[in-house]
Design a protein around this motif. Structure first.
Motif, short mmCIF file in Angstrom:
data_model
loop_
_atom_site.label_atom_id
_atom_site.label_comp_id
_atom_site.label_asym_id
_atom_site.label_seq_id
_atom_site.Cartn_x
_atom_site.Cartn_y
_atom_site.Cartn_z
N SER A 278 0.94 -1.17 0.05
CA SER A 278 -0.13 -0.16 -0.13
C SER A 278 0.73 1.29 0.05
N GLY A 279 2.18 0.99 0.31
CA GLY A 279 2.94 2.31 0.20
C GLY A 279 3.91 2.06 -0.82
N GLY A 280 3.56 1.37 -1.86
CA GLY A 280 4.25 1.38 -3.19
C GLY A 280 5.38 0.38 -3.33
N ARG A 281 5.53 -0.42 -2.19
CA ARG A 281 6.53 -1.66 -2.30
C ARG A 281 5.99 -2.77 -2.95
N ILE A 282 6.29 -2.96 -4.54
CA ILE A 282 5.51 -4.35 -4.82
C ILE A 282 6.74 -5.07 -4.99
N PRO A 283 6.43 -6.56 -4.49
CA PRO A 283 7.42 -7.54 -4.45
C PRO A 283 8.03 -7.76 -5.69
N ALA A 284 9.21 -8.23 -6.03
CA ALA A 284 10.01 -8.37 -7.05
C ALA A 284 9.81 -10.08 -7.43
N SER A 285 9.68 -10.65 -6.10
CA SER A 285 9.88 -12.38 -6.69
C SER A 285 8.64 -12.66 -7.05
#
Length: 441
Positions: free
Chosen positions: A354-361
């Motif tokens: 929700s704070g913009g940290r989209i997982p890379a995995s």
């Protein structure tokens, strides 16, 4: 009589050894039951306590992350410690690592800082673990975080850098959302969007130059074939001049001196409609989605980073992967830290979406991440331009320049931006100081 004395001595020695052996056995049992032995060494009853240092405020996801982990893993409990990702905050982390304070896991937000920590022996070489293929999980962008072809940290999120735009202001000025533009275009937009109460465009002082000419120098190289500095190339001069003009000629951007002396919060300025365009990244979502503290009545659109000139055909976009999480090489609980890190990367980190940290995995739920990112605020964003940014398969780069060089050139650039020296002197000084650095290394 003599034989009798010898026999008594032998009996005494055997008795003493028996007592010592029993004491030793009891002492070991006491250590295991009191939790002094490491779970890594075979004890399954101990509660291992890990400390995770990161730059995101605890209430913006990390606390929920560790609470979820702790509930699911009663034998491995994690405590989150927040450090501010700035010079003083990174010094605090480095001091803690060097002095043996409680740090088991820590986040790195720039490649130069990770390289420094790996070189100093603070970051663990992750190649000792063979149950997680970082390249396969994270994709080719992971390689940009390797130090001497080794992983000392696991990059965990998609690094997104772009320009935030006031869509309502764009519509009023009759301007389309840019899909490919230059700094000169940015200035023209900023002139149309600036008002008596609103700046046209700005970016954080630290990023002002990294997001422009470094996109080309990452390809060209910072050092020439003859071993001397390549920081004097025309594109560096062009970028500095364009940024300077926006601050002092067209005056569409707040000068760096004003930002620093007033401690201007550029995110608050943008969300408060006092800044029309902000060159930043996904981390702004943390505040943009917080309408309680940052209420706004305008829609936000998104544009890619600007190139310096149209001829900059070797330009790469600052991005790739980020939030490289490392394990302290001196941690007593390396294996437990690794278990947490794998869980975190493969989906445990979702509360930060929700704070913009989209997982890379590839094993993380990307659809869930986007859902969390927008929540019930879709009407506050131009979703079409956001999806265009998220789906862009643009060539990216990580800043690989040593921190010392970033700092020295920043010193010289700032002198130019505050009118303390000319552009020629700035370029000459940067090249000179970079060459001095190269001679020392």
């Amino acid at each position: 009589m003599k034989m009798k004395k010898i026999g008594m001595v032998l009996l005494s020695v055997l008795f003493t050894l028996s007592v010592l052996s029993a004491c030793s056995s009891n002492d070991n049992n006491n250590k295991e039951s009191s939790g002094q032995a490491s779970s890594s060494n075979g004890s399954s009853k101990d509660v291992v306590k890990l400390t995770f240092w990161g730059g995101v405020p605890a209430e913006s996801g990390p606390q929920e992350i560790v609470d979820t982990w702790n509930k699911e893993h009663p034998n491995i409990q994690v405590t989150y410690v927040r450090y501010v990702n700035d010079d003083s905050g990174n010094l605090k982390l480095d001091t803690a690592l060097a002095s043996g304070q409680s740090v088991d896991i820590f986040a790195n937000y720039t490649k130069p800082l990770l390289t420094k920590r790996a070189s100093s022996g603070s970051a663990l070489d992750l190649s000792q673990f063979n149950d997680y293929n970082i390249d396969e999980k994270m994709g080719p962008g992971a390689k940009e975080w390797a130090v001497d072809d080794k992983y000392y940290a696991l990059p965990t999120k998609r690094n997104l850098h772009f320009v935030w735009l006031n869509k309502d202001a764009l519509d009023k000025a009759g301007l389309p959302v840019p899909t490919d533009w230059t700094l000169a275009d940015v200035e023209q937009y900023a002139k149309a969007l600036k008002t008596d109460t609103r700046w046209g465009y700005s970016t954080f002082p630290f990023w002002r130059d990294i997001v422009t000419f470094d996109g080309s120098l990452a390809v060209q190289g910072y050092v020439k074939e003859d071993g001397t500095s390549n920081l004097g190339v025309p594109i560096v001069r062009d970028a500095l001049k364009l940024n300077y003009d926006m601050m002092h000629t067209s005056k569409v951007s707040p000068p760096i001196s004003l930002i620093e002396t007033t401690k201007m919060n550029l995110i608050a300025e943008f969300l408060g409609n006092k800044l029309a365009m902000l060159n930043a990244g996904e981390w702004v979502f943390r505040d943009a989605n917080n309408l309680k503290d940052y209420p706004r009545d305008f829609k936000v659109a998104f544009a890619p980073l600007p190139r310096v000139t149209k001829e900059q055909d070797d330009f790469r976009y600052l991005g790739g992967l980020g939030d490289a999480i490392a394990i302290n090489a001196k941690s007593e609980y390396k294996e437990e830290a690794w278990e947490f890190l794998k869980w975190y990367a493969d989906g445990g980190m979702l509360p930060q979406a929700s704070g913009g940290r989209i997982p890379a995995s590839k094993d993380a739920d990307q659809a869930k991440a986007i859902e969390l990112l927008l929540g019930d605020l879709k009407d506050k964003y131009d979703v079409e331009s956001l999806e265009r940014i998220l789906s862009n398969d643009l060539p990216t780069f990580q800043v690989t320049l040593p921190q010392e060089v970033i700092d020295l050139r920043g010193d010289e650039f700032d002198k130019y931006y505050i009118n303390a020296q000319s552009l020629d002197d700035t370029i000459n000084n940067v090249v000179k100081r970079h060459n001095e650095y190269l001679k020392r290394h």
